[in-house]
Design an enzyme around this catalytic site. Structure first.
Site, PDB file in Angstrom:
ATOM      1  N   ILE A  61       0.849  -1.201   0.000  1.00 31.95           N
ATOM      2  CA  ILE A  61       0.000   0.000   0.000  1.00 31.95           C
ATOM      3  C   ILE A  61       0.880   1.245   0.000  1.00 31.95           C
ATOM      4  CG2 ILE A  61      -1.936  -1.130   1.180  1.00 31.95           C
ATOM      5  CD1 ILE A  61      -1.122   0.568   3.697  1.00 31.95           C
ATOM      6  N   ASP A  62       2.143   1.103   0.430  1.00 34.53           N
ATOM      7  CA  ASP A  62       3.022   2.280   0.564  1.00 34.53           C
ATOM      8  C   ASP A  62       3.529   2.819  -0.775  1.00 34.53           C
ATOM      9  OD1 ASP A  62       2.693   1.978   3.260  1.00 34.53           O
ATOM     10  OD2 ASP A  62       4.659   1.084   3.632  1.00 34.53           O
ATOM     11  N   ARG A 115      -5.380  -1.178   4.916  1.00 31.53           N
ATOM     12  CA  ARG A 115      -4.896  -2.399   4.269  1.00 31.53           C
ATOM     13  C   ARG A 115      -5.982  -3.442   4.078  1.00 31.53           C
ATOM     14  NH1 ARG A 115       0.685  -3.721   7.167  1.00 31.53           N
ATOM     15  NH2 ARG A 115      -0.377  -5.635   7.698  1.00 31.53           N
ATOM     16  N   ARG A 157     -12.334  22.591  15.141  1.00 32.20           N
ATOM     17  CA  ARG A 157     -11.150  21.943  15.718  1.00 32.20           C
ATOM     18  C   ARG A 157     -10.136  21.635  14.628  1.00 32.20           C
ATOM     19  NH1 ARG A 157     -14.638  17.213  18.455  1.00 32.20           N
ATOM     20  NH2 ARG A 157     -14.836  18.076  20.541  1.00 32.20           N
TER      21      ARG A 157
HETATM   22  O1  F6P Z   1       2.961  -2.627   4.399  1.00 30.62           O
HETATM   23  C1  F6P Z   1       3.759  -1.576   4.880  1.00 30.62           C
HETATM   24  C2  F6P Z   1       3.080  -0.961   6.052  1.00 30.62           C
HETATM   25  O2  F6P Z   1       1.835  -0.623   5.606  1.00 30.62           O
HETATM   26  C3  F6P Z   1       3.792   0.237   6.676  1.00 30.62           C
HETATM   27  O3  F6P Z   1       3.364   1.483   6.201  1.00 30.62           O
HETATM   28  C4  F6P Z   1       3.497   0.064   8.136  1.00 30.62           C
HETATM   29  O4  F6P Z   1       4.473   0.663   8.936  1.00 30.62           O
HETATM   30  C5  F6P Z   1       3.514  -1.418   8.275  1.00 30.62           C
HETATM   31  O5  F6P Z   1       2.982  -1.913   7.078  1.00 30.62           O
HETATM   32  C6  F6P Z   1       2.778  -1.952   9.485  1.00 30.62           C
HETATM   33  O6  F6P Z   1       2.589  -3.302   9.315  1.00 30.62           O
HETATM   34  P1  F6P Z   1       2.358  -4.394  10.464  1.00 30.62           P
HETATM   35  O7  F6P Z   1       1.471  -3.780  11.483  1.00 30.62           O
HETATM   36  O8  F6P Z   1       1.734  -5.529   9.722  1.00 30.62           O
HETATM   37  O9  F6P Z   1       3.703  -4.740  10.990  1.00 30.62           O
END
Ligand code: F6P
Length: 342
Positions: A127-128, A275, A163
């Site tokens: 997703i990043d 996600r 706010r």
């Molecule tokens: O997939 C990458 C990501 O979405 C990052 O932006 C985030 O820091 C991480 O996953 C968190 O993933 P998890 O909670 O599964 O370790």
């Protein structure tokens, strides 16, 4: 030909669409057999797999998550990890492996292909959207859509109460989700990991927005850092790829804004909502095409490659090219968007 498929790292919408594309084309057009490895690299490491065929991939196109499960298992950190993967692939008569993942999963795939001669094809997901060598990864469009809808909703409640609303989105090292959703949602401030921010400047933008009789929305990526501070960590824990858990910068910033401007501020952390759930139409389209091209690469024996989007074409690039360097937001793009700040 027997092909293994795995999904590794943080899940994202569209993983099932890739699996479906791979299996449908592989069975229908090439007569291949498939095994699904469970939970990323844990599957081939422990020989944990199941038979994948067309009935298993029916109805999964719009479903979020992954029917294969996922994990952040790093076989390069496990004793004899590569030898065990090799042995399990041989035992299960797997000729080629399709690894669907981000920077970490594909980093392992690159090592397996380049250093150990294993027949691997990579498919970029996250997703990043921070993988190099592809214009977009699937999952990103869905995450941006979810974040944009949240920002739209937060505008009205922010205005009812006059706010500040700080929205924390995912993005450890790259601010793509913050930038795209912040622009699409009409945020007044967007803060990304690539550019350290000045809290005083943020407060000036917030105050000027209030002066125009509107309530400010501040979108901040979880990995963003103030000029004189560091990343805010959830706790001290590390995953097997050495990543810390982030989250908390939004709450920290809201408190600072309240303290410095006297305006009430609230924080919304979108977290894993970004996600989960059904992929957008674009992500279904992209993920499906990646799947179709990945199995074509297997048929061509073009191993060590990752499928990638360039414009509207799907091309093949060395996996190592995608993992060598993160794709981050260029300063000029951030500058372009900053016309809306304040
Ligand atoms: O997939 C990458 C990501 O979405 C990052 O932006 C985030 O820091 C991480 O996953 C968190 O993933 P998890 O909670 O599964 O370790």
């Amino acid at each position: 030909m027997r092909v293994g498929v795995l999904t590794g790292g943080g899940d994202c919408p569209g993983l099932n669409a890739v699996i479906r594309g791979v299996v449908r084309k592989g069975v229908q057009e090439y007569g291949y057999n498939f095994v699904g490895f469970r939970d990323g690299w844990r599957g081939p490491l422990e020989g944990d797999s199941f038979q994948l065929d067309i009935p298993q991939v029916r109805g999964i196109l719009p479903r979020g998550g992954t029917i294969l499960g996922s994990s952040r298992t790093n076989p390069l950190k496990v004793e004899n990890g590569i030898r065990r993967i090799r042995e399990n692939l041989t035992k299960q008569e797997v000729d080629a492996l399709i690894a669907i993942g981000g920077e970490d999963t594909l980093g392992v795939a690159a090592a397996l292909a380049d250093e150990y001669g294993i027949n691997v094809i990579g498919v970029p997901k996250t997703i990043d959207n921070d993988l190099s060598a592809t214009d977009y990864t699937f999952g990103f469009d869905t995450a941006v859509g979810i974040a944009t809808e949240a920002i739209d909703r937060l505008h009205t409640t922010a205005e009812s109460h006059m706010r500040v609303l700080v929205v924390e989105v995912m993005g450890r090292h790259a601010g793509w989700i913050a930038l795209h959703s912040g622009l699409a949602g009409g945020a007044n401030v967007i803060l990304i990991p690539e550019q350290r921010f000045d809290v005083e400047q943020v407060c000036t933008w917030v105050t000027s927005r209030f002066r125009a009789s509107y309530a400010p929305i501040v979108v901040i990526a979880e990995g963003a850092m103030p000029k004189d501070g560091d990343m805010v960590l959830k706790d001290g824990s590390l995953d097997s790829f050495g990543h810390v858990r982030l989250s908390g910068i939004g709450e920290w910033l809201a408190k600072e804004i309240e303290r410095r401007t006297g305006n009430e501020a609230r924080t919304t952390v979108l977290g894993h909502v970004q996600r989960g759930g059904t992929p957008s139409a674009f992500d279904r389209w992209l993920a499906t095409r990646f799947g179709l091209h990945a199995i074509e690469a297997v048929r061509d024996g073009d191993f060590g490659k990752m499928v990638a989007l360039r414009g509207t074409d799907i091309v093949r690039v060395p996996i190592a090219e995608a993992t060598a360097k993160l794709k981050t937001v260029d300063p000029s793009l951030y500058e372009e968007v900053s016309v809306f700040f304040g």
